[in-house]
Write an enzyme that holds these catalytic residues in place. Structure first.
Site, PDB file in Angstrom:
ATOM      1  N   LYS A 169       0.788  -1.233   0.000  1.00  7.32           N
ATOM      2  CA  LYS A 169       0.000   0.000   0.000  1.00  7.32           C
ATOM      3  C   LYS A 169       0.823   1.288   0.000  1.00  7.32           C
ATOM      4  O   LYS A 169       0.304   2.353  -0.333  1.00  7.32           O
ATOM      5  CB  LYS A 169      -0.923   0.013   1.234  1.00  7.32           C
TER       6      LYS A 169
ATOM      7  N   TYR B 109      -6.898  -5.249  -1.483  1.00  7.09           N
ATOM      8  CA  TYR B 109      -5.588  -5.464  -2.116  1.00  7.09           C
ATOM      9  C   TYR B 109      -5.524  -4.742  -3.472  1.00  7.09           C
ATOM     10  O   TYR B 109      -4.516  -4.109  -3.789  1.00  7.09           O
ATOM     11  CB  TYR B 109      -5.323  -6.963  -2.299  1.00  7.09           C
TER      12      TYR B 109
HETATM   13  P1  FAS Z   1      10.001   8.653  -0.726  1.00  9.45           P
HETATM   14  O1  FAS Z   1      10.625   8.397   0.616  1.00  9.45           O
HETATM   15  O2  FAS Z   1      10.042   7.598  -1.774  1.00  9.45           O
HETATM   16  O3  FAS Z   1      10.687   9.943  -1.387  1.00  9.45           O
HETATM   17  C1  FAS Z   1      10.978  11.077  -0.605  1.00  9.45           C
HETATM   18  C2  FAS Z   1      12.047  11.869  -1.315  1.00  9.45           C
HETATM   19  O4  FAS Z   1      12.288  13.046  -0.535  1.00  9.45           O
HETATM   20  C3  FAS Z   1      13.370  11.122  -1.421  1.00  9.45           C
HETATM   21  O5  FAS Z   1      13.852  11.168  -2.744  1.00  9.45           O
HETATM   22  C4  FAS Z   1      14.299  11.867  -0.452  1.00  9.45           C
HETATM   23  O6  FAS Z   1      15.635  11.932  -0.928  1.00  9.45           O
HETATM   24  C5  FAS Z   1      13.668  13.246  -0.408  1.00  9.45           C
HETATM   25  N1  FAS Z   1      13.921  13.942   0.860  1.00  9.45           N
HETATM   26  C6  FAS Z   1      13.874  13.431   2.104  1.00  9.45           C
HETATM   27  N2  FAS Z   1      14.164  14.391   3.011  1.00  9.45           N
HETATM   28  C7  FAS Z   1      14.386  15.540   2.305  1.00  9.45           C
HETATM   29  C8  FAS Z   1      14.729  16.856   2.675  1.00  9.45           C
HETATM   30  N3  FAS Z   1      14.894  17.211   3.956  1.00  9.45           N
HETATM   31  N4  FAS Z   1      14.888  17.771   1.693  1.00  9.45           N
HETATM   32  C9  FAS Z   1      14.712  17.432   0.372  1.00  9.45           C
HETATM   33  N5  FAS Z   1      14.384  16.193  -0.027  1.00  9.45           N
HETATM   34  C10 FAS Z   1      14.226  15.257   0.927  1.00  9.45           C
HETATM   35  N6  FAS Z   1       5.848   0.258  -0.387  1.00  9.45           N
HETATM   36  C11 FAS Z   1       5.207  -0.757  -0.990  1.00  9.45           C
HETATM   37  O7  FAS Z   1       4.080  -0.567  -1.451  1.00  9.45           O
HETATM   38  N7  FAS Z   1       5.804  -1.999  -1.098  1.00  9.45           N
HETATM   39  C12 FAS Z   1       7.074  -2.234  -0.614  1.00  9.45           C
HETATM   40  O8  FAS Z   1       7.601  -3.343  -0.723  1.00  9.45           O
HETATM   41  C13 FAS Z   1       7.783  -1.185   0.012  1.00  9.45           C
HETATM   42  N8  FAS Z   1       9.057  -1.377   0.481  1.00  9.45           N
HETATM   43  C14 FAS Z   1       9.704  -0.326   1.111  1.00  9.45           C
HETATM   44  C15 FAS Z   1      11.021  -0.468   1.621  1.00  9.45           C
HETATM   45  C16 FAS Z   1      11.671   0.598   2.268  1.00  9.45           C
HETATM   46  C17 FAS Z   1      13.072   0.414   2.819  1.00  9.45           C
HETATM   47  C18 FAS Z   1      11.015   1.832   2.419  1.00  9.45           C
HETATM   48  C19 FAS Z   1      11.683   2.988   3.140  1.00  9.45           C
HETATM   49  C20 FAS Z   1       9.715   1.990   1.915  1.00  9.45           C
HETATM   50  C21 FAS Z   1       9.064   0.922   1.256  1.00  9.45           C
HETATM   51  N9  FAS Z   1       7.778   1.065   0.722  1.00  9.45           N
HETATM   52  C22 FAS Z   1       7.116   0.051   0.107  1.00  9.45           C
HETATM   53  C23 FAS Z   1       7.101   2.311   0.817  1.00  9.45           C
HETATM   54  C24 FAS Z   1       7.619   3.172  -0.280  1.00  9.45           C
HETATM   55  O9  FAS Z   1       7.405   2.559  -1.518  1.00  9.45           O
HETATM   56  C25 FAS Z   1       6.939   4.498  -0.141  1.00  9.45           C
HETATM   57  O10 FAS Z   1       5.542   4.342   0.044  1.00  9.45           O
HETATM   58  C26 FAS Z   1       7.188   5.412  -1.302  1.00  9.45           C
HETATM   59  O11 FAS Z   1       8.573   5.524  -1.487  1.00  9.45           O
HETATM   60  C27 FAS Z   1       6.529   6.756  -0.999  1.00  9.45           C
HETATM   61  O12 FAS Z   1       6.980   7.657  -1.893  1.00  9.45           O
HETATM   62  P2  FAS Z   1       7.269   9.173  -1.435  1.00  9.45           P
HETATM   63  O13 FAS Z   1       6.137   9.646  -0.607  1.00  9.45           O
HETATM   64  O14 FAS Z   1       7.620   9.878  -2.673  1.00  9.45           O
HETATM   65  O15 FAS Z   1       8.509   9.111  -0.428  1.00  9.45           O
HETATM   66  C1  PHB Z   2       7.560  -6.179  -3.869  1.00 11.03           C
HETATM   67  O1  PHB Z   2       8.535  -5.462  -3.501  1.00 11.03           O
HETATM   68  O2  PHB Z   2       7.538  -6.781  -4.957  1.00 11.03           O
HETATM   69  C2  PHB Z   2       6.371  -6.298  -2.939  1.00 11.03           C
HETATM   70  C3  PHB Z   2       6.483  -5.818  -1.636  1.00 11.03           C
HETATM   71  C4  PHB Z   2       5.398  -5.936  -0.787  1.00 11.03           C
HETATM   72  C5  PHB Z   2       4.219  -6.522  -1.255  1.00 11.03           C
HETATM   73  C6  PHB Z   2       4.111  -6.984  -2.555  1.00 11.03           C
HETATM   74  C7  PHB Z   2       5.203  -6.875  -3.410  1.00 11.03           C
HETATM   75  O3  PHB Z   2       3.152  -6.644  -0.408  1.00 11.03           O
END
Ligand code: FAS
Ligand code: PHB
Length: 390
Positions: free
Chosen positions: A297, A385
């Site tokens: 999500k 989902y």
């Molecule tokens: P982001 O964090 O992607 O982007 C924020 C941006 O802001 C970055 O480029 C950063 O460099 C910048 N930034 C930060 N601080 C700043 C500042 N002070 N000044 C200027 N710029 C700054 N979601 C899923 O649905 N499935 C997954 O499997 C999944 N795995 C993840 C694994 C990890 C390790 C993390 C951290 C997140 C994961 N997520 C996953 C969630 C992820 O996908 C987020 O929902 C998504 O990146 C959200 O996007 P943004 O809101 O753009 O934030």
């Molecule tokens: C993926 O990174 O492919 C991923 C992560 C979390 C999910 C499904 C897919 O729930």
């Protein structure tokens, strides 16, 4: 410098908002403290809801996704040595999900922004939003040691959980809700065919495992791990052995293995900040909320926030109406909390918690049994989902 909307953050939230606004003729500047390569090097989400796919199409950024992404009509839950398929397409009246990595989404949106000549400033140090409780907000930052200021009409805080935007809001104006889970996910990427053509979410006494993919020849696997795990203690061989132990035998025997080219551990938390608007500062995506990735999500919630914020900004500029912006926080949070609930429920149902007693374990088993033998229960899972409506 002046722009209409200053966007802090060049992740999926900031880039998608910037692209949609550009398509509507609204000027933006995106600032990010990191460089492009660092942002593109992060491996995160993999599953897109139809609403997210639609927004990427609306942003004219969906061509490669449709060419290379994988449409999935279902996924499996694996427990007690067996698979139970959740027929997303059949249970939701024809909805499905798109498997296409966040890295690719980010790449495509960056390419679109470059092609229209819209300004993104990378490696921007000390980015700070100012005077967003007034009528003339601005953003300051430093680049190559020189201080800069961008005057704007609005600021979009798309800078993720650790960003500056939410931190710029006075504590008295913000209410936060948080739940930290007592485990993390150890994930790898490997250039090898996935074990199955659909995703497999496994509940096993040794812990949760997820079999995902990025293409027909690139696999993404995760296993639940303790929070004190160190990545250096996990050789590829140890990872492949552990993930196969957590799957039904027919999958474990059929799994192809290969050297990993990405390996990382992510902590799991649920987090929501309320409200998501502070005068002329709007928080979107991970800047406002975090979900455990179990429900796929995180990225999709970022997209729905952007949908609401984009609609409100267009109403402001094209119709001189503040209705959309005034309703932003309430509309976005209504969908956020339902996704937070779903992600918590999926995480609670599929993971082994260190303090789980016999009663809680039986409840988890009953939940899985009910879910896989009741069409009504499976429909609830399926409709969440694939993504609830915007
Ligand atoms: P982001 O964090 O992607 O982007 C924020 C941006 O802001 C970055 O480029 C950063 O460099 C910048 N930034 C930060 N601080 C700043 C500042 N002070 N000044 C200027 N710029 C700054 N979601 C899923 O649905 N499935 C997954 O499997 C999944 N795995 C993840 C694994 C990890 C390790 C993390 C951290 C997140 C994961 N997520 C996953 C969630 C992820 O996908 C987020 O929902 C998504 O990146 C959200 O996007 P943004 O809101 O753009 O934030
Ligand atoms: C993926 O990174 O492919 C991923 C992560 C979390 C999910 C499904 C897919 O729930």
């Amino acid at each position: 410098m002046r722009t209409q909307v200053a966007i802090i953050g060049s992740g999926p939230s900031g880039l998608l908002l910037g692209q949609l606004l550009a398509e509507a003729g609204i000027d933006t500047v995106i600032l990010d403290r990191a460089g492009k390569d660092y942002i593109l090097g992060r491996v995160r989400a993999g599953v897109l809801e139809e609403g997210t796919v639609g927004l990427l199409d609306k942003a004219n950024a969906g061509a490669r996704m449709h060419a290379e992404g994988l449409q999935h009509d279902g996924f499996s839950l694996a427990f007690d040595g067996r698979d139970h398929r959740i027929d997303l397409f059949g249970l939701t009246g024809g909805k499905r999900v798109m498997v296409y990595g966040q890295t690719e989404v980010t790449h495509d949106l960056m390419a679109c922004r470059e092609s229209i000549g819209a300004l993104s400033i990378y490696d921007a140090a000390n980015v700070q939003p100012h005077d967003f409780d007034g009528q003339a907000p601005f953003v300051t930052y430093e680049k190559d040691g020189v201080a800069h200021r961008i005057d704007c009409d609005f600021i979009a805080g798309c800078d993720g959980f650790h960003g500056a935007s939410r931190k710029a809001v006075p504590e008295r104006s913000l209410r936060t809700f948080e739940k930290v889970y007592p485990f993390g996910w150890l994930g790898i990427l490997a250039e090898v065919a996935p074990v199955s053509h659909e995703l497999i979410y496994a509940n096993h006494p040794r812990g949760f495992a997820l079999c995902s993919m990025r293409s027909a020849h690139r696999s993404r696997y995760y296993i639940q791990c303790s929070l004190d795990e160190k990545i250096e203690n996990w050789s590829d061989a140890r990872f492949w052995d552990e993930v196969r132990r957590r799957l039904p035998a027919h999958h474990a025997e059929a799994m192809f293995v290969a050297p990993s080219f990405e390996k990382s551990i992510a902590p799991l938390r649920s987090f929501v900040a309320e409200p998501m608007r502070f005068g002329r500062l709007f928080l979107a995506g991970d800047a406002a909320h975090i979900v455990p990735p179990t429900g796929a999500k995180g990225l999709n919630l970022a997209a729905s926030d952007v949908h609401y914020l984009f609609s409100g900004l267009v109403e402001h500029y094209k119709e001189s109406s503040s209705a959309g912006l005034d309703a932003y926080s309430q509309k976005a949070l209504a969908r956020v909390w339902k996704a937070v609930r779903f992600s918590w429920w999926m995480t609670t149902m599929l993971h082994r918690f260190p303090d789980t007693g016999d009663f809680d374990q039986r409840i988890q088993e009953a939940e899985l049994d009910y879910l896989t033998h009741s069409r009504a229960a499976s429909t609830v899972l399926a409709e969440n989902y694939v993504g609830l409506p915007f």
